[in-house]
Design a protein around this motif. Structure first.
Motif, PDB file in Angstrom:
ATOM      1  N   ASN A 113     -33.346  -0.666 -23.012  1.00  0.00           N
ATOM      2  CA  ASN A 113     -32.448  -0.451 -24.143  1.00  0.00           C
ATOM      3  C   ASN A 113     -32.411   1.012 -24.603  1.00  0.00           C
ATOM      4  OD1 ASN A 113     -30.602  -1.534 -26.094  1.00  0.00           O
ATOM      5  ND2 ASN A 113     -32.224  -1.280 -27.618  1.00  0.00           N
ATOM      6  N   THR A 126     -22.266  -1.412 -22.186  1.00  0.00           N
ATOM      7  CA  THR A 126     -23.153  -2.532 -22.484  1.00  0.00           C
ATOM      8  C   THR A 126     -22.347  -3.820 -22.500  1.00  0.00           C
ATOM      9  OG1 THR A 126     -24.561  -1.084 -23.797  1.00  0.00           O
ATOM     10  CG2 THR A 126     -24.785  -3.452 -24.180  1.00  0.00           C
ATOM     11  N   SER A 128     -24.133  -7.030 -22.776  1.00  0.00           N
ATOM     12  CA  SER A 128     -24.976  -8.124 -23.252  1.00  0.00           C
ATOM     13  C   SER A 128     -25.677  -7.700 -24.536  1.00  0.00           C
ATOM     14  CB  SER A 128     -26.026  -8.507 -22.201  1.00  0.00           C
ATOM     15  OG  SER A 128     -27.096  -7.558 -22.186  1.00  0.00           O
ATOM     16  N   GLU A 129     -26.244  -8.675 -25.177  1.00  0.00           N
ATOM     17  CA  GLU A 129     -27.142  -8.412 -26.301  1.00  0.00           C
ATOM     18  C   GLU A 129     -28.467  -7.919 -25.719  1.00  0.00           C
ATOM     19  OE1 GLU A 129     -26.248  -8.753 -29.542  1.00  0.00           O
ATOM     20  OE2 GLU A 129     -24.248  -9.254 -28.790  1.00  0.00           O
ATOM     21  N   VAL A 130     -29.309  -7.366 -26.570  1.00  0.00           N
ATOM     22  CA  VAL A 130     -30.645  -6.946 -26.146  1.00  0.00           C
ATOM     23  C   VAL A 130     -31.453  -8.195 -25.806  1.00  0.00           C
ATOM     24  CG1 VAL A 130     -32.769  -5.783 -26.859  1.00  0.00           C
ATOM     25  CG2 VAL A 130     -30.555  -4.857 -27.568  1.00  0.00           C
ATOM     26  N   VAL A 139     -30.782  -4.282 -21.797  1.00  0.00           N
ATOM     27  CA  VAL A 139     -29.400  -4.757 -21.924  1.00  0.00           C
ATOM     28  C   VAL A 139     -28.775  -4.725 -20.533  1.00  0.00           C
ATOM     29  CG1 VAL A 139     -29.006  -4.058 -24.324  1.00  0.00           C
ATOM     30  CG2 VAL A 139     -28.486  -2.464 -22.465  1.00  0.00           C
TER      31      VAL A 139
END
Length: 153
Positions: A113, A126, A128-130, A139
């Motif tokens: 991240n 990015t 995706s979420e973390v 990510v």
């Protein structure tokens, strides 16, 4: 700079030993992350090594075909070589080689991240979420301009 790309069968025992030692040094010891660093992906991956003019290893990545997309990971610059711009050269070279090896495929990576801005500077977005991967926030990122729908359009 000299670039070498080999699959496992094209590496000598000593070459793979050097790769394995550096990967464990960075990803297990330096990052204090205990996981199975050497894995089955190594058998089919393309191992990219970047050397300086004195033949010292200054960067490493491995590139893989994931079926619907290509990926790369284990991106490293040895600690003693950091701060010399090798990371940028390494990632740019890896992107170019990944496109050559897997033409027409999107490139999706799982980036730590804290490196989002670094990868974004190459055009990654990015997607995706973390999430935690081996206890480290990551990510998913996809190379800009390569986004395709389920039909490949």
């Amino acid at each position: 700079m000299k670039v070498k790309v080999n699959q496992l069968d094209g590496l000598t025992n000593r070459e793979f030993l050097a790769i394995a030692k550096e990967r464990v040094r960075v990803f297990v010891v330096e990052q204090t992350c205990y996981y199975q660093e050497i894995d089955d992906e190594d058998a089919t991956a393309y191992h990219l090594r970047l050397f300086d003019d004195q033949d010292h290893l200054v960067g490493y990545t491995r590139m893989m075909d994931e079926g619907t997309y290509a990926t790369f990971g284990r991106v490293l610059v040895p600690k003693a070589k950091r701060g010399n711009g090798y990371g940028r050269v390494l990632v740019q070279t890896t992107i170019e080689k990944t496109k050559q090896l897997f033409p027409g495929k999107s490139i999706i990576i799982e980036a730590q991240n804290y490196l989002c801005d670094f990868y974004a500077s190459f055009g990654f977005q990015t997607i995706s979420e973390v999430f935690l991967l081996d206890g480290i926030p990551h990510v998913k990122m996809q190379l800009d301009g390569e986004v395709k729908n389920e039909n490949g359009d």
